[in-house]
Design an enzyme around this catalytic site. Structure first.
Site, PDB file in Angstrom:
ATOM      1  N   SER A 188      -1.293  10.436   0.005  1.00 22.73           N
ATOM      2  CA  SER A 188      -1.556   9.407  -1.004  1.00 22.73           C
ATOM      3  C   SER A 188      -0.498   9.441  -2.104  1.00 22.73           C
ATOM      4  CB  SER A 188      -2.948   9.605  -1.610  1.00 22.73           C
ATOM      5  OG  SER A 188      -3.945   9.484  -0.619  1.00 22.73           O
ATOM      6  N   CYS A 225      -9.139  17.049  -2.261  1.00 25.32           N
ATOM      7  CA  CYS A 225      -8.925  15.694  -1.750  1.00 25.32           C
ATOM      8  C   CYS A 225      -9.029  15.655  -0.235  1.00 25.32           C
ATOM      9  CB  CYS A 225      -7.574  15.135  -2.195  1.00 25.32           C
ATOM     10  SG  CYS A 225      -7.259  13.462  -1.567  1.00 25.32           S
ATOM     11  N   HIS A 228      -2.905  15.107  -7.261  1.00 26.73           N
ATOM     12  CA  HIS A 228      -4.342  14.888  -7.475  1.00 26.73           C
ATOM     13  C   HIS A 228      -5.216  15.835  -6.659  1.00 26.73           C
ATOM     14  CE1 HIS A 228      -3.318  12.592  -3.857  1.00 26.73           C
ATOM     15  NE2 HIS A 228      -4.566  12.789  -3.482  1.00 26.73           N
ATOM     16  N   HIS A 285       2.487   7.553  -0.931  1.00 31.91           N
ATOM     17  CA  HIS A 285       2.347   6.100  -1.019  1.00 31.91           C
ATOM     18  C   HIS A 285       2.882   5.574  -2.350  1.00 31.91           C
ATOM     19  CE1 HIS A 285       0.409   5.278   2.687  1.00 31.91           C
ATOM     20  NE2 HIS A 285      -0.743   5.837   2.412  1.00 31.91           N
ATOM     21  N   CYS A 341      -0.326  15.506  -0.996  1.00 33.63           N
ATOM     22  CA  CYS A 341      -1.148  14.606  -0.187  1.00 33.63           C
ATOM     23  C   CYS A 341      -0.352  13.348   0.146  1.00 33.63           C
ATOM     24  CB  CYS A 341      -2.424  14.253  -0.959  1.00 33.63           C
ATOM     25  SG  CYS A 341      -3.531  13.137  -0.095  1.00 33.63           S
TER      26      CYS A 341
END
Length: 360
Positions: free
Chosen positions: A40, A163, A59, A43, A38
């Site tokens: 995220s 997610c 995640h 990041h 992902c």
């Protein structure tokens, strides 16, 4: 077990041999089947958000329960499950008001640095990530970080729901509350954005404008329900959206996490419209809007994990997939091994594909 460890920001993940302890009270040991990459995660790899290191990232995953600790009542060994970073307590104000995704109980939703679930001889503490750490062959999690699903749901597709799909779909259907016939602009057609497009189509939106600089992604968006496509490289997206819709959209859904696009989302809404920011704007950046625009009841809001309750929403998304209405088969760009995780993130940086999935 093998796990991908992040030592320092802006360095490749390293596959290491680590271990985990036996499940304690209300904990569950899950054998990871698939884990999605992902944005995220990226990041944190790039240091845009702080997190104690070294850590095992990941995640978005699905797997099979291997063992349960004392007091676990929700699952048993052999159950198929989706993991969810929005672990909830069920008793705080947020949970009791129907918003478990923003549960405030730090005894269950452990803050970064508090979890002691991973063990590694190279460090005094190997940190967990988002209470999950799914870039590993096993996950030790609280039972309220899991959703039990039907056994005939393919686990690679189920992982996506953990997610990206839940977040994008829920941002449209729950947070924004898109109604039949309304106009929707979706900025960013990655995994989350594609889920928003598909979700807007299922919700009955009258016009769905997909916005991205990647031509291949825009074409896929039309398959998933977009009625119009728009490439910002061809002109100011705000002016073009307002021209296309006669003054702006009812809803703008931002799925990139950039200051510029978050502000664009608000500015392309009509009077009474709502901009929903789904992407993770880098920590420390502020979003600016013209105060005068607020006089016309235009709204700017965030969305966390789709704004709903994942133990009811995820099974419903599975039913939509099995009915061939939610097109998860189109999300998976490639299946990779854990050792290829850095290649997967390189593909993400270059804009290739929608989702790379680690197959354990």
């Amino acid at each position: 077990m093998k796990a991908a460890v992040l030592y320092e920001p802006n360095t490749p993940l390293v596959v290491e041999e680590i271990s985990t302890r036996k499940p304690a009270s209300r904990e569950v040991l899950v054998k990871t089947a698939f884990a999605g990459l992902c944005h995220s995660d990226l990041h944190f790899i790039e240091g845009l958000y702080p997190h104690p290191l070294p850590a095992v990232l990941g995640h978005e995953a699905a797997g099979i329960v291997e063992a349960v600790g004392p007091d676990v009542t929700y699952v048993k060994p052999g159950d198929h499950v989706i993991s969810c970073l929005a672990v909830f307590c069920g008793t705080c104000e947020m949970c009791l008001s129907g918003r478990p995704g923003i549960c405030s109980n730090t005894e269950v939703k452990l803050p970064p640095g508090k979890a002691q679930r991973l063990e590694w001889e190279k460090s005094d503490q190997l940190h967990s990530f988002m209470n999950l750490s799914s870039f590993a062959e096993q996950m030790l999690v609280h039972e309220n970080a899991l959703v039990k699903i039907r056994d005939d749901m393919p686990l690679d597709r189920a992982a996506l729901i953990g997610c990206g799909v839940l977040t994008g779909f829920g941002a449209v259907a729950t947070t924004a509350g898109v109604m039949p016939g309304e106009t929707v602009a979706i900025i960013g057609c990655g995994g989350v954005g594609m889920a928003a497009v598909n979700g807007a189509w299922i919700a009955g939106a009258g016009r769905i404008i997909a916005i991205d600089t990647n031509a291949a992604k825009l074409q896929l968006a039309t398959k998933l329900g977009a009625t119009d496509i728009l490439n910002p490289a061809d002109g100011d997206p705000i002016e073009r959206v307002r021209e296309m819709t006669g003054g702006g959209v009812h809803h703008a859904i931002e799925c990139l996490g950039l200051k510029e696009t978050a502000e664009q989302a608000f500015r392309m809404t009509a009077r009474g419209g709502t901009a929903t920011i789904v992407g993770m704007v880098p920590y420390g950046l502020n979003i600016e809007v013209h105060g005068f625009d607020l006089l016309f009841e235009r709204r700017l809001q965030g969305s966390m994990m789709g704004g709903g309750s994942f133990r009811t929403d995820m099974p419903r998304l599975i039913e939509l997939y099995l009915q061939d209405r939610l097109h998860l088969d189109d999300w998976i760009s490639e299946r990779i091994t854990l050792e290829e995780v850095n290649d997967g993130f390189d593909a993400m940086r270059s804009g290739k594909g929608i989702r790379s999935i680690i197959a354990f």
